[in-house]
Design a protein around this motif. Structure first.
Motif, short mmCIF file in Angstrom:
data_model
loop_
_atom_site.label_atom_id
_atom_site.label_comp_id
_atom_site.label_asym_id
_atom_site.label_seq_id
_atom_site.Cartn_x
_atom_site.Cartn_y
_atom_site.Cartn_z
N THR A 1 22.85 5.83 2.79
CA THR A 1 22.81 4.44 2.33
C THR A 1 22.06 4.34 1.01
OG1 THR A 1 22.91 3.55 4.57
CG2 THR A 1 21.98 2.12 2.87
N TRP A 2 20.93 5.02 0.92
CA TRP A 2 20.13 5.00 -0.29
C TRP A 2 20.89 5.62 -1.47
CZ3 TRP A 2 17.49 9.30 -2.75
CH2 TRP A 2 16.64 8.90 -3.79
N LEU A 3 21.73 6.61 -1.18
CA LEU A 3 22.42 7.32 -2.25
C LEU A 3 23.70 6.62 -2.71
CD1 LEU A 3 22.10 11.02 -0.97
CD2 LEU A 3 20.85 9.96 -2.87
N VAL A 4 24.43 5.97 -1.81
CA VAL A 4 25.78 5.54 -2.13
C VAL A 4 26.02 4.03 -2.09
CG1 VAL A 4 28.14 6.35 -1.81
CG2 VAL A 4 26.36 7.43 -0.52
N VAL A 5 25.40 3.32 -1.17
CA VAL A 5 25.78 1.93 -0.93
C VAL A 5 25.27 1.02 -2.05
CG1 VAL A 5 25.54 -0.03 0.66
CG2 VAL A 5 25.81 2.29 1.56
N PRO A 6 26.14 0.19 -2.65
CA PRO A 6 25.71 -0.74 -3.69
C PRO A 6 25.16 -2.03 -3.10
CG PRO A 6 28.06 -0.93 -3.41
CD PRO A 6 27.59 0.15 -2.46
N GLU A 7 24.48 -2.82 -3.92
CA GLU A 7 24.00 -4.14 -3.51
C GLU A 7 25.11 -5.16 -3.73
OE1 GLU A 7 22.45 -6.62 -1.72
OE2 GLU A 7 20.81 -5.22 -2.09
N THR A 8 25.30 -6.07 -2.76
CA THR A 8 26.38 -7.06 -2.85
C THR A 8 25.91 -8.49 -2.68
OG1 THR A 8 26.85 -6.84 -0.49
CG2 THR A 8 28.09 -5.42 -1.99
N ARG A 9 24.62 -8.74 -2.62
CA ARG A 9 24.15 -10.11 -2.38
C ARG A 9 24.52 -11.01 -3.56
NH1 ARG A 9 17.56 -9.95 -3.28
NH2 ARG A 9 17.60 -8.98 -5.33
N GLY A 10 24.87 -12.26 -3.25
CA GLY A 10 25.18 -13.25 -4.26
C GLY A 10 26.49 -13.02 -4.97
N THR A 11 27.35 -12.15 -4.44
CA THR A 11 28.61 -11.84 -5.11
C THR A 11 29.73 -12.68 -4.53
OG1 THR A 11 27.85 -9.58 -5.37
CG2 THR A 11 30.19 -9.98 -5.72
#
Length: 515
Positions: free
Chosen positions: A478-488
């Motif tokens: 998760t730390w390496l690959v997952v992007p942030e998506t909040r507010g999108t």
């Protein structure tokens, strides 16, 4: 005299300097005001920090709450096998294999429910599909209540599983298509919160009533949603547009966004996106294109690690786990405490999801679950392998499970479902949702069917340490690959992936003061 003359000379000079800006500024202000109606949509998006975002309307809050009542029934049905364990074993003389099948048939049927769900939400509508789900639950509870043999219980759990499988498609789609992105984080977690309420209610009543009366309570819980369904909640605007019902779409938008809001722009966006969707071919080959393959892998990974954290094994067999711990504490009381922690943690997640973001909560969730599972496995290792009396430390299983469940509820529980709606591109969303949800329930089936047997063969310590390793691996990935998506917003999700990832890097949480 010189002073007076200088004063008289300064005043005339100052007055023109003060008066000259006055006639110039008002026209500029008036021009801005006049031009504002035509440029208002651009100004709002260009200056998000100066212009307040549209606040969550009561209609959206009410709709999300009404839909979440169905999730409450789902949570109750999911937890049913744990508090009913003792009374079912006594009534039908069941062993671990029969109880594993009662627990495992539900997620297995959910896989088939997911396969039907895509057809139902498209042709019956999101709202109509949820009505079918609720009726299915009502029938299943009736079958359990009047059951006289084990096979009737099997049929009932298959119906429950099918309904839950369809619901895992219908509920997220409904909420994404009705709730604005600014409040999607907190309102999108309402179904998870209500589901945890259902789990807690089932655990509490399981202390006092047997399996048959638990089914009767489950039947009663299906009724409130029917009332909201018949009279209040609307179909989603996106579904209306897809079926050429423009008038009903506009009416639904006005109800959801408020009568004072101009929904013309959002309506035009829905029409444009629907036309684009019709012009594109949706087929399985699109999944293997670079912009679509990465989000598919990310979401699949999140769902895989969600289930192989062992959460459903804990929820389904909490009572059995505490009985095997050798603790002097009541297994039913400990089960209820776990349900309460699960519920409280959901409220905490609601407050943090749009403040800290998805990535931070996933990593925090992984740390807490790793700690809880690692210590729980060590407790059972001391008891089962070293054969040391651990009765004095009977509080440790409860403590570690509290840490584990709390960690799951704030991160790996709700966020994979939320990110599936936010991360997957529009053109392949229907395919991805079906595949990912089916795999999720298939993993649940494997875990619930094998948990008791594996624990009996190798010991509880082995299976909890296995879950611990899976959670730790999930946290690192998760730390390496997952992007942030909040507010999108959905429009950002539909963009090419490079633009989407850049937009999420600058996204800000929805201000809590606006709630």
């Amino acid at each position: 005299m010189n002073i007076e003359n200088t004063a008289k000379q300064e005043n005339p000079r100052e007055s023109p300097e003060l008066e000259e800006p006055k006639p110039k500024n008002p026209p500029k202000i008036q021009e801005n005001i006049r031009s504002e109606p035509t440029e208002a949509p651009i100004r709002v998006t260009d200056q998000p920090e100066n212009e307040p975002k549209i606040i969550c309307t009561f209609s959206q809050l009410f709709t999300a709450t009404a839909v979440s009542l169905l999730s409450l029934v789902i949570g109750y049905a999911t937890a049913y096998s744990s508090p009913s364990d003792a009374s079912l074993r006594k009534e039908f003389y069941l062993g671990n294999s029969e109880m594993s099948l009662i627990g495992g048939l539900m997620p297995l049927s959910a896989v088939f429910g997911v396969l039907m769900g895509g057809f139902l939400i498209e042709y019956c509508g999101r709202k109509g599909t949820m009505f079918v789900i609720d009726i299915t639950f009502l029938i299943s509870w009736l079958i359990i209540y009047y059951s006289s043999n084990l096979y009737q219980l099997y049929v009932s759990r298959c119906l429950v599983g099918g309904g839950i499988g369809v619901a895992t498609l219908a509920l997220p789609v409904y909420l994404v298509e009705t709730i604005q992105p600014e409040v999607r984080g907190i309102l999108g977690l309402l179904p998870m919160t209500f589901g945890n309420i259902g789990i807690f209610v089932c655990f509490v009543y399981g202390i006092f009533v047997n399996w048959r009366n638990l089914a009767l309570i489950g039947l009663v819980l299906t009724l409130p949603f029917l009332i909201f369904f018949i009279w209040i909640i609307p179909e989603t605007p996106a579904w209306y547009i897809a079926h050429d019902k423009l008038g009903k779409c506009k009416k639904a938008l006005v109800w959801l966004r408020g009568e004072n809001q101009d929904v013309t722009k959002e309506l035009n966006d829905l029409i444009r996106k629907n036309n684009e969707q019709k012009s594109r071919e949706t087929n399985i080959s699109l999944l293997f294109k670079t912009p679509n393959l990465k989000p598919l892998i990310i979401v699949l990974g999140l769902m895989f690690f969600q289930q192989f954290s062992g959460i459903n094994a804990v929820i389904f067999y909490t009572t059995s786990i505490f009985r095997a711990s050798g603790s002097n504490m009541s297994a039913s009381i400990c089960t209820t405490i776990i349900g309460a922690v699960n519920l409280i943690s959901s409220f905490i997640a609601n407050g943090l999801i749009d403040r800290l973001g998805r990535r931070v909560l996933l990593q925090l969730s992984s740390i807490l679950m790793t700690l809880g599972l690692g210590c729980l496995g060590f407790y059972y290792y001391v008891k089962e392998i070293l054969l040391i009396d651990v009765s004095e430390y009977g509080f440790l299983p409860l403590t570690n499970l509290i840490i584990f469940v709390a960690g799951f509820s704030i991160g790996f529980g709700p966020i994979p479902w939320l990110m599936m709606g936010e991360l997957v591109p529009v053109e392949v969303k229907s395919i991805v949702v079906s595949i990912v949800t089916s795999i999720n329930w298939a993993c649940t089936f494997v875990i619930t069917l094998t948990f008791l047997c594996v624990a009996q063969m190798f010991g509880y310590f082995a299976i909890f340490w296995f879950f611990c390793c899976m959670v730790l691996t999930g946290g690192v990935l998760t730390w390496l690959v997952v992007p942030e998506t909040r507010g999108t917003g959905i429009s950002d999700i539909a963009r090419p992936r490079s633009r989407f990832l850049r937009s999420t890097a600058h996204s800000k949480p929805f201000p809590s003061t606006n709630m």
